[in-house]
Design a protein around this motif. Structure first.
Motif, PDB file in Angstrom:
ATOM      1  N   VAL A   1      43.562  29.891  44.646  1.00 41.45           N
ATOM      2  CA  VAL A   1      43.502  30.750  43.461  1.00 41.45           C
ATOM      3  C   VAL A   1      44.884  30.819  42.812  1.00 41.45           C
ATOM      4  N   ARG A   2      44.934  31.304  41.585  1.00 43.17           N
ATOM      5  CA  ARG A   2      46.221  31.542  40.937  1.00 43.17           C
ATOM      6  C   ARG A   2      46.906  32.749  41.592  1.00 43.17           C
ATOM      7  N   THR A   3      48.218  32.745  41.544  1.00 41.90           N
ATOM      8  CA  THR A   3      48.986  33.823  42.166  1.00 41.90           C
ATOM      9  C   THR A   3      48.601  35.185  41.598  1.00 41.90           C
ATOM     10  N   VAL A   4      48.397  35.263  40.285  1.00 44.16           N
ATOM     11  CA  VAL A   4      48.064  36.542  39.656  1.00 44.16           C
ATOM     12  C   VAL A   4      46.707  37.054  40.145  1.00 44.16           C
ATOM     13  N   ALA A   5      45.783  36.142  40.431  1.00 43.45           N
ATOM     14  CA  ALA A   5      44.475  36.544  40.962  1.00 43.45           C
ATOM     15  C   ALA A   5      44.615  37.100  42.365  1.00 43.45           C
ATOM     16  N   LEU A   6      45.464  36.484  43.155  1.00 43.79           N
ATOM     17  CA  LEU A   6      45.692  36.966  44.521  1.00 43.79           C
ATOM     18  C   LEU A   6      46.350  38.339  44.509  1.00 43.79           C
ATOM     19  N   ARG A   7      47.392  38.484  43.710  1.00 44.28           N
ATOM     20  CA  ARG A   7      48.159  39.727  43.703  1.00 44.28           C
ATOM     21  C   ARG A   7      47.335  40.917  43.218  1.00 44.28           C
ATOM     22  N   GLY A   8      46.407  40.690  42.291  1.00 45.84           N
ATOM     23  CA  GLY A   8      45.622  41.784  41.735  1.00 45.84           C
ATOM     24  C   GLY A   8      44.336  42.089  42.469  1.00 45.84           C
ATOM     25  N   ALA A   9      44.079  41.397  43.563  1.00 43.67           N
ATOM     26  CA  ALA A   9      42.798  41.545  44.271  1.00 43.67           C
ATOM     27  C   ALA A   9      42.670  42.903  44.951  1.00 43.67           C
ATOM     28  N   THR A  10      41.430  43.407  44.971  1.00 40.75           N
ATOM     29  CA  THR A  10      41.093  44.606  45.742  1.00 40.75           C
ATOM     30  C   THR A  10      40.007  44.236  46.748  1.00 40.75           C
ATOM     31  N   TRP A  11      39.817  45.111  47.713  1.00 38.91           N
ATOM     32  CA  TRP A  11      38.812  44.832  48.750  1.00 38.91           C
ATOM     33  C   TRP A  11      37.395  44.838  48.189  1.00 38.91           C
ATOM     34  N   ARG A  12      37.192  45.451  47.022  1.00 38.74           N
ATOM     35  CA  ARG A  12      35.878  45.475  46.402  1.00 38.74           C
ATOM     36  C   ARG A  12      35.376  44.054  46.089  1.00 38.74           C
ATOM     37  N   GLU A  13      36.291  43.146  45.815  1.00 43.99           N
ATOM     38  CA  GLU A  13      35.928  41.782  45.410  1.00 43.99           C
ATOM     39  C   GLU A  13      35.511  40.913  46.591  1.00 43.99           C
ATOM     40  N   LEU A  14      35.771  41.372  47.796  1.00 45.99           N
ATOM     41  CA  LEU A  14      35.605  40.524  48.982  1.00 45.99           C
ATOM     42  C   LEU A  14      34.386  40.917  49.807  1.00 45.99           C
ATOM     43  N   ASN A  15      33.651  39.897  50.224  1.00 48.03           N
ATOM     44  CA  ASN A  15      32.526  40.107  51.127  1.00 48.03           C
ATOM     45  C   ASN A  15      32.722  39.156  52.305  1.00 48.03           C
ATOM     46  N   LEU A  16      33.273  39.690  53.379  1.00 47.49           N
ATOM     47  CA  LEU A  16      33.587  38.840  54.530  1.00 47.49           C
ATOM     48  C   LEU A  16      32.328  38.349  55.232  1.00 47.49           C
ATOM     49  N   GLU A  17      31.263  39.151  55.186  1.00 46.75           N
ATOM     50  CA  GLU A  17      30.009  38.727  55.816  1.00 46.75           C
ATOM     51  C   GLU A  17      29.421  37.511  55.109  1.00 46.75           C
ATOM     52  N   SER A  18      29.470  37.509  53.781  1.00 46.81           N
ATOM     53  CA  SER A  18      28.950  36.370  53.006  1.00 46.81           C
ATOM     54  C   SER A  18      29.998  35.290  52.787  1.00 46.81           C
ATOM     55  N   ALA A  19      31.231  35.548  53.215  1.00 50.09           N
ATOM     56  CA  ALA A  19      32.343  34.598  53.048  1.00 50.09           C
ATOM     57  C   ALA A  19      32.538  34.241  51.579  1.00 50.09           C
ATOM     58  N   ILE A  20      32.561  35.275  50.727  1.00 49.29           N
ATOM     59  CA  ILE A  20      32.694  35.079  49.277  1.00 49.29           C
ATOM     60  C   ILE A  20      33.726  36.056  48.724  1.00 49.29           C
ATOM     61  N   TRP A  21      34.545  35.543  47.833  1.00 51.01           N
ATOM     62  CA  TRP A  21      35.469  36.352  47.047  1.00 51.01           C
ATOM     63  C   TRP A  21      35.028  36.233  45.589  1.00 51.01           C
ATOM     64  N   ALA A  22      34.567  37.333  45.009  1.00 53.04           N
ATOM     65  CA  ALA A  22      34.069  37.339  43.635  1.00 53.04           C
ATOM     66  C   ALA A  22      35.098  38.001  42.728  1.00 53.04           C
ATOM     67  N   ILE A  23      35.824  37.196  41.965  1.00 49.47           N
ATOM     68  CA  ILE A  23      36.870  37.710  41.083  1.00 49.47           C
ATOM     69  C   ILE A  23      36.252  37.985  39.711  1.00 49.47           C
ATOM     70  N   PRO A  24      36.348  39.212  39.207  1.00 44.81           N
ATOM     71  CA  PRO A  24      35.736  39.530  37.904  1.00 44.81           C
ATOM     72  C   PRO A  24      36.441  38.810  36.756  1.00 44.81           C
ATOM     73  N   GLY A  25      35.694  38.588  35.680  1.00 45.15           N
ATOM     74  CA  GLY A  25      36.202  37.834  34.540  1.00 45.15           C
ATOM     75  C   GLY A  25      37.455  38.412  33.924  1.00 45.15           C
ATOM     76  N   GLU A  26      37.570  39.751  33.914  1.00 45.11           N
ATOM     77  CA  GLU A  26      38.744  40.357  33.264  1.00 45.11           C
ATOM     78  C   GLU A  26      40.035  40.050  34.009  1.00 45.11           C
ATOM     79  N   ARG A  27      39.926  39.549  35.231  1.00 43.05           N
ATOM     80  CA  ARG A  27      41.133  39.185  35.972  1.00 43.05           C
ATOM     81  C   ARG A  27      41.400  37.684  35.966  1.00 43.05           C
ATOM     82  N   MET A  28      40.549  36.929  35.279  1.00 44.94           N
ATOM     83  CA  MET A  28      40.703  35.478  35.264  1.00 44.94           C
ATOM     84  C   MET A  28      41.328  35.004  33.961  1.00 44.94           C
ATOM     85  N   LYS A  29      42.079  33.918  34.032  1.00 46.92           N
ATOM     86  CA  LYS A  29      42.801  33.381  32.883  1.00 46.92           C
ATOM     87  C   LYS A  29      41.880  33.083  31.711  1.00 46.92           C
ATOM     88  N   MET A  30      40.698  32.500  31.983  1.00 43.79           N
ATOM     89  CA  MET A  30      39.772  32.121  30.929  1.00 43.79           C
ATOM     90  C   MET A  30      38.721  33.194  30.645  1.00 43.79           C
TER      91      MET A  30
END
Length: 213
Positions: A58-87
């Motif tokens: 991921v981009r550094t800015v995406a990593l730095r701004g991440a919260t635990w809400r975005e992460l689902n360790l059981e499903s092994a998925i990190w869902a980054i919302p659009g407002e935090r993505m470059k595009m």
């Protein structure tokens, strides 16, 4: 109280770094040097942040701004919302077993309890994300001047490896969240190529684990 001798160590005392110019992608031998250098540079949380950056591309800015809400360790998925993505598009990041292990270690250090807690909190204010600590750790590790390498170079390193391993170029582009600006012909799908990307990221995690072994 006896002094801890490890705190006096510098990365240059542990490993000799080869030249790495212009933030280039790192080949296996130089990537191993990076992993070793980062084992003694920066705080434990910064080391985990750099490891997760390598494991997810991921981009550094995406990593730095991440919260635990975005992460689902059981499903092994990190869902980054659009407002935090470059595009501006939401982005799904498959998590390898190695990435999940890093995240468990992060939670153990930060003792995060709430979904809105920062994944990597600022040392002075836990309600804010960490500052540019990763690049500072890289400088301390000796990746500056003629050995220039910054956090963004992790993405190029992953991309080079994935292409060499024969993964589909479009799957690699989706993993890097590269999106065509012209979307007239077809709609954007944040989960596109997900099965291949899951396999790709696990293979990448296994590769990093092998060369760091």
């Amino acid at each position: 109280m006896d002094a801890n001798p490890v705190t006096a160590l510098k990365p240059s005392d542990v490993v000799t770094l080869p030249p790495t110019r212009h933030n280039r992608a790192l080949q296996a031998n130089k990537l191993k040097h990076l992993l070793v250098a980062l084992s003694v540079a920066g705080t434990p949380l910064t080391r985990l942040a750099m490891r997760l950056l390598l494991l997810t591309s991921v981009r550094t800015v995406a990593l730095r701004g991440a919260t635990w809400r975005e992460l689902n360790l059981e499903s092994a998925i990190w869902a980054i919302p659009g407002e935090r993505m470059k595009m501006g598009h939401p982005h799904i990041v498959p998590l390898s077993a190695q990435a999940i292990e890093v995240l468990k270690n992060v939670r153990q250090i930060t003792q995060a309890k709430g979904a809105d807690d920062c994944l990597f909190p600022n040392v002075r204010d836990k309600s804010r994300p960490m500052a540019a600590t990763i690049n500072a750790a890289l400088v301390r590790a000796g990746f500056n001047q003629e050995r220039l390498f910054r956090a963004h170079g992790a993405r190029g390193t992953f991309s080079t490896w994935a292409h060499e391993e024969g993964f589909a170029p479009m799957a690699i582009e989706r993993q890097l969240a590269h999106v065509e600006r012209n979307r007239v012909s077809r709609a954007y799908n944040k989960a596109e190529f997900l099965p291949e990307r899951q396999r790709m990221m696990q293979d990448w995690g296994d590769y990093l684990q092998r060369i760091d072994g």
